[in-house]
Motif scaffolding. Sequence first.
Motif, PDB file in Angstrom:
ATOM      1  N   LEU A  71      34.857  54.243  41.935  1.00  7.42           N
ATOM      2  CA  LEU A  71      34.250  54.107  43.261  1.00  7.42           C
ATOM      3  C   LEU A  71      34.297  52.686  43.818  1.00  7.42           C
ATOM      4  O   LEU A  71      34.289  52.495  45.032  1.00  7.42           O
ATOM      5  N   THR A  72      34.327  51.670  42.938  1.00  4.55           N
ATOM      6  CA  THR A  72      34.253  50.288  43.426  1.00  4.55           C
ATOM      7  C   THR A  72      35.505  49.463  43.136  1.00  4.55           C
ATOM      8  O   THR A  72      35.708  48.420  43.747  1.00  4.55           O
ATOM      9  N   GLY A  73      36.314  49.888  42.168  1.00  8.61           N
ATOM     10  CA  GLY A  73      37.515  49.130  41.814  1.00  8.61           C
ATOM     11  C   GLY A  73      37.262  47.965  40.876  1.00  8.61           C
ATOM     12  O   GLY A  73      38.175  47.212  40.561  1.00  8.61           O
ATOM     13  N   GLY A  74      36.016  47.786  40.396  1.00 10.72           N
ATOM     14  CA  GLY A  74      35.715  46.681  39.493  1.00 10.72           C
ATOM     15  C   GLY A  74      36.395  46.843  38.147  1.00 10.72           C
ATOM     16  O   GLY A  74      36.684  47.956  37.703  1.00 10.72           O
ATOM     17  N   GLU A  75      36.653  45.716  37.484  1.00  9.84           N
ATOM     18  CA  GLU A  75      37.279  45.705  36.160  1.00  9.84           C
ATOM     19  C   GLU A  75      36.187  45.913  35.107  1.00  9.84           C
ATOM     20  O   GLU A  75      35.181  45.205  35.106  1.00  9.84           O
ATOM     21  N   THR A  76      36.373  46.887  34.213  1.00 10.10           N
ATOM     22  CA  THR A  76      35.368  47.156  33.186  1.00 10.10           C
ATOM     23  C   THR A  76      35.544  46.214  31.999  1.00 10.10           C
ATOM     24  O   THR A  76      36.662  45.829  31.665  1.00 10.10           O
ATOM     25  N   ALA A  77      34.402  45.862  31.376  1.00  9.57           N
ATOM     26  CA  ALA A  77      34.455  44.915  30.258  1.00  9.57           C
ATOM     27  C   ALA A  77      33.354  45.234  29.247  1.00  9.57           C
ATOM     28  O   ALA A  77      32.200  45.454  29.620  1.00  9.57           O
ATOM     29  N   ILE A  78      33.730  45.259  27.962  1.00  7.81           N
ATOM     30  CA  ILE A  78      32.804  45.447  26.851  1.00  7.81           C
ATOM     31  C   ILE A  78      33.299  44.595  25.683  1.00  7.81           C
ATOM     32  O   ILE A  78      34.454  44.159  25.673  1.00  7.81           O
ATOM     33  N   HIS A  79      32.440  44.357  24.715  1.00  7.23           N
ATOM     34  CA  HIS A  79      32.869  43.597  23.537  1.00  7.23           C
ATOM     35  C   HIS A  79      33.753  44.469  22.659  1.00  7.23           C
ATOM     36  O   HIS A  79      33.514  45.670  22.498  1.00  7.23           O
ATOM     37  N   SER A  80      34.753  43.868  22.067  1.00  8.67           N
ATOM     38  CA  SER A  80      35.717  44.617  21.251  1.00  8.67           C
ATOM     39  C   SER A  80      35.057  45.321  20.064  1.00  8.67           C
ATOM     40  O   SER A  80      35.461  46.425  19.691  1.00  8.67           O
ATOM     41  N   ALA A  81      34.021  44.737  19.463  1.00 10.91           N
ATOM     42  CA  ALA A  81      33.361  45.370  18.303  1.00 10.91           C
ATOM     43  C   ALA A  81      32.690  46.688  18.704  1.00 10.91           C
ATOM     44  O   ALA A  81      32.697  47.642  17.934  1.00 10.91           O
ATOM     45  N   ASP A  82      32.099  46.739  19.898  1.00  7.36           N
ATOM     46  CA  ASP A  82      31.491  47.993  20.354  1.00  7.36           C
ATOM     47  C   ASP A  82      32.553  48.999  20.777  1.00  7.36           C
ATOM     48  O   ASP A  82      32.365  50.195  20.628  1.00  7.36           O
ATOM     49  N   ALA A  83      33.667  48.512  21.300  1.00 16.06           N
ATOM     50  CA  ALA A  83      34.760  49.420  21.666  1.00 16.06           C
ATOM     51  C   ALA A  83      35.212  50.186  20.423  1.00 16.06           C
ATOM     52  O   ALA A  83      35.400  51.408  20.466  1.00 16.06           O
ATOM     53  N   LYS A  84      35.343  49.494  19.303  1.00 17.83           N
ATOM     54  CA  LYS A  84      35.755  50.130  18.046  1.00 17.83           C
ATOM     55  C   LYS A  84      34.665  51.065  17.521  1.00 17.83           C
ATOM     56  O   LYS A  84      34.931  52.190  17.131  1.00 17.83           O
ATOM     57  N   GLN A  85      33.423  50.575  17.487  1.00 22.53           N
ATOM     58  CA  GLN A  85      32.306  51.343  16.932  1.00 22.53           C
ATOM     59  C   GLN A  85      32.075  52.646  17.705  1.00 22.53           C
ATOM     60  O   GLN A  85      31.824  53.682  17.129  1.00 22.53           O
ATOM     61  N   PHE A  86      32.129  52.564  19.044  1.00 21.75           N
ATOM     62  CA  PHE A  86      31.766  53.717  19.881  1.00 21.75           C
ATOM     63  C   PHE A  86      32.974  54.394  20.522  1.00 21.75           C
ATOM     64  O   PHE A  86      32.811  55.265  21.370  1.00 21.75           O
ATOM     65  N   LEU A  87      34.188  53.967  20.121  1.00 21.76           N
ATOM     66  CA  LEU A  87      35.426  54.531  20.654  1.00 21.76           C
ATOM     67  C   LEU A  87      35.425  54.551  22.175  1.00 21.76           C
ATOM     68  O   LEU A  87      35.641  55.579  22.821  1.00 21.76           O
ATOM     69  N   ARG A  88      35.163  53.396  22.753  1.00 22.55           N
ATOM     70  CA  ARG A  88      35.138  53.253  24.213  1.00 22.55           C
ATOM     71  C   ARG A  88      36.270  52.314  24.634  1.00 22.55           C
ATOM     72  O   ARG A  88      36.569  51.348  23.947  1.00 22.55           O
ATOM     73  N   SER A  89      36.838  52.612  25.784  1.00 26.60           N
ATOM     74  CA  SER A  89      37.888  51.738  26.298  1.00 26.60           C
ATOM     75  C   SER A  89      37.363  50.961  27.497  1.00 26.60           C
ATOM     76  O   SER A  89      36.366  51.337  28.116  1.00 26.60           O
ATOM     77  N   ALA A  90      38.054  49.879  27.807  1.00 28.44           N
ATOM     78  CA  ALA A  90      37.711  49.055  28.967  1.00 28.44           C
ATOM     79  C   ALA A  90      38.974  48.345  29.433  1.00 28.44           C
ATOM     80  O   ALA A  90      39.982  48.323  28.731  1.00 28.44           O
ATOM     81  N   ASP A  91      38.895  47.765  30.615  1.00 25.98           N
ATOM     82  CA  ASP A  91      40.023  46.977  31.121  1.00 25.98           C
ATOM     83  C   ASP A  91      40.117  45.648  30.383  1.00 25.98           C
ATOM     84  O   ASP A  91      41.189  45.074  30.241  1.00 25.98           O
ATOM     85  N   ARG A  92      38.969  45.171  29.920  1.00 23.14           N
ATOM     86  CA  ARG A  92      38.917  43.862  29.277  1.00 23.14           C
ATOM     87  C   ARG A  92      37.955  43.924  28.096  1.00 23.14           C
ATOM     88  O   ARG A  92      36.873  44.487  28.204  1.00 23.14           O
ATOM     89  N   TYR A  93      38.369  43.333  26.977  1.00 28.51           N
ATOM     90  CA  TYR A  93      37.525  43.285  25.790  1.00 28.51           C
ATOM     91  C   TYR A  93      37.001  41.859  25.634  1.00 28.51           C
ATOM     92  O   TYR A  93      37.770  40.909  25.566  1.00 28.51           O
ATOM     93  N   LEU A  94      35.699  41.737  25.626  1.00 32.62           N
ATOM     94  CA  LEU A  94      35.044  40.443  25.641  1.00 32.62           C
ATOM     95  C   LEU A  94      34.926  39.833  24.249  1.00 32.62           C
ATOM     96  O   LEU A  94      34.787  40.553  23.262  1.00 32.62           O
ATOM     97  N   LEU A  95      34.950  38.514  24.210  1.00 27.71           N
ATOM     98  CA  LEU A  95      34.726  37.754  22.984  1.00 27.71           C
ATOM     99  C   LEU A  95      33.730  36.641  23.292  1.00 27.71           C
ATOM    100  O   LEU A  95      33.577  36.233  24.450  1.00 27.71           O
ATOM    101  N   ASP A  96      33.066  36.149  22.259  1.00 29.25           N
ATOM    102  CA  ASP A  96      32.119  35.055  22.413  1.00 29.25           C
ATOM    103  C   ASP A  96      32.794  33.873  23.113  1.00 29.25           C
ATOM    104  O   ASP A  96      33.899  33.485  22.751  1.00 29.25           O
TER     105      ASP A  96
END
Length: 188
Positions: A71-96
């Motif tokens: 609906l908005t066109g925003g880029e999604t972002a989550i930390h890579s460790a949670d992407a693996k744990q919860f099997l979620r994808s995003a446009d960008r994987y965050l790091l410290d």
Amino acid sequence: MAKLGIVKVRLEREVNGYILTCASTKEAVVIDPGLPVDKLVEQTKGLTVKYIVATHCHPGHVAGKDDLKELTGGETAIHSADAKQFLRSADRYLLDGDELEFGEFKMSVMHTPGHTPGSVCLVVANHAFVGDTILAGGIGKQTPETDLRRQMMSIGTKLLRLPLTTALYPGHGPATSLQNELAQNPIF
């Protein structure tokens, strides 16, 4: 001087979603895109959503991210460790240490594992969006993936390095400050 707008949106499961806006450019970031998405979309009218960021991947904090992106066109972002744990994808994987720019602001990513492996806090100026790492008067409820020792280490080694006047915006409940929590939160 740039002006930061902060709107708190009450979502399902008592989750706080936040919309941060640069007043001069109208660029925005949505933090913790839960449901219902229409409550978030309503608050982004007239804004350009640059990022849609989850502080962690529990369903209440991330369930609306894909619909909100559509609906908005925003880029999604989550930390890579949670992407693996919860099997979620995003446009960008965050790091410290990552920085996300929107308008005249930079939002710093602080990896604060414990509540989940990929929990992050997001810091803009003297505001920290802390998810369930710390709440007013407590911490986020423990789930099977919570590592309490690691969570306390994250609070001690990362959050407590911020200025005492830093405003804290948790994933549930009222906003607070680092100073208030040091004085009143039983975890300290």
